[in-house]
Design an enzyme around this catalytic site. Sequence first.
Site, PDB file in Angstrom:
ATOM      1  N   GLU A 182      96.843  82.672 -16.526  1.00  0.00           N
ATOM      2  CA  GLU A 182      96.456  82.746 -15.112  1.00  0.00           C
ATOM      3  C   GLU A 182      97.243  83.805 -14.367  1.00  0.00           C
ATOM      4  O   GLU A 182      96.761  84.360 -13.379  1.00  0.00           O
ATOM      5  CB  GLU A 182      96.651  81.390 -14.429  1.00  0.00           C
ATOM      6  N   HIS A 190      97.972  76.202 -42.406  1.00  0.00           N
ATOM      7  CA  HIS A 190      96.922  75.818 -43.340  1.00  0.00           C
ATOM      8  C   HIS A 190      95.533  76.028 -42.742  1.00  0.00           C
ATOM      9  O   HIS A 190      94.533  75.625 -43.344  1.00  0.00           O
ATOM     10  CB  HIS A 190      97.119  74.364 -43.765  1.00  0.00           C
ATOM     11  N   LYS A 214      83.572  77.192 -11.021  1.00  0.00           N
ATOM     12  CA  LYS A 214      83.461  76.085 -10.071  1.00  0.00           C
ATOM     13  C   LYS A 214      82.172  76.199  -9.264  1.00  0.00           C
ATOM     14  O   LYS A 214      81.490  75.192  -9.007  1.00  0.00           O
ATOM     15  CB  LYS A 214      84.669  76.063  -9.135  1.00  0.00           C
TER      16      LYS A 214
END
Length: 450
Positions: A290, A311, A425
């Site tokens: 951010e 792995h 949003k």
Amino acid sequence: MAHITFDTKNIENFVADHELDEMQPLIKMADEQLRNRSGAGAEYSDWITLPTDYDKDEFARIQTAAQKIQSDSKVLVVIGIGGSYLGAKMAVDFLNPMFNNELADNQRQGVKIYFAGNSTSASYINDLVRVIGDQDFSVNVISKSGTTTEPSIAFRVFKQLLEKKYGAEAAKQRIYATTDANRGALHDEAKISGYETFTIPDGVGGRFSVLTAVGLLPIAASGADIEALMTGARDAQEEYSDSDIKNNEAYKYAAVRRILYDKGYTTELLINWEPTMQYLSEWWKQLMGESEGKNQKGIYPSSANFSTDLHSLGQYIQEGRRDLFETVVKLDNPVSNIDLPHEDGNNDGLQYLEGVTIDEVNTKASQGVTLAHVDGGVPNLAVHLPAQDAYSLGYLIYFFEIAVGASGYTFGINPFNQPGVEAYKTAMFALLGKPGYEEQTKVYRARLGK
């Protein structure tokens, strides 16, 4: 001398001394913008002096509230998302045993801590309600506005659960609101209902807020030492106050990252070797992502939990695209250790490790992986922690915060805003039919064919 150590010996083939010298003017400029509050977003940079300038009266109230929670509850549900979630989750995990919530009450320092409001999953909320069951619990709801979708949904659910269990008036004594000091939906509700409230400072953005009430109340309720946490951050504030890279390892970290970025290493993997540090990486990813990811710039923050992810990601790291570098957070002294048990015979091929501790295996594995990755062309930085305790964590938090503040300014961006998050949003609210989004609702539903 710094409490934690920043190790650059494994980047000698990638970063030359003269390149660090050439970064010094840019770092000095970034430091001046931070310290003089002259850079973009300076109104959100109060975290720089927070370890010394925090509200001591509120800090004492946090400690008292934590004691009350421990006395009348078995569980604290912490409701928040983003910076109102990740810092507390990171610290609670780092400072407590791995399976802390599963321990018997007399083996835990504080209450069980569960987190909610960090997703829109109905199953998660329902499962948490079932886990709480008949246990006494309290709620810490964290939101500056009080209208963030995910926490608001969760708060409705758990507030009604409290009211059903204890009654409306008694429930209010079990709700702790961490919010804006003067305004917002949660502030107003808390004032009307009489919840005990704590402040999210105006000058501290969410991703920098772990050392405010946002993080401190859950951390204290878990039984961790928040005084030691703040002392570590305070000492780091003093240690990392010099603008000279040679005297400031946090700024050296920022400088090295920028040099590597300019050479095409645009992804940084934060590596840990302890499962209790997984959420350190999640908190760090928000802090870095951010802060830096703007104007088509910035290092992409990713992470891996070793040895587990060797792995799955080990092959790519070793032989994939050469556009990533690693920063390893290594704990030098484990909280506990175990000797490898003796076993007759050698069916598992481990007899050569007889007398070796499991942490020695962990350490040798980390050293071997580092050498292999460096040989494979992956620059490798390391941050060494002497202990997994509150003081060290406070120190580490400040190390990363001051580093990313300076790093952001070297990119010529505002490290303290996050305008890009409004895009998703807007689309989400439009599709949900939120009032005020009628025109966007038509557009987005048409795009989805609805």
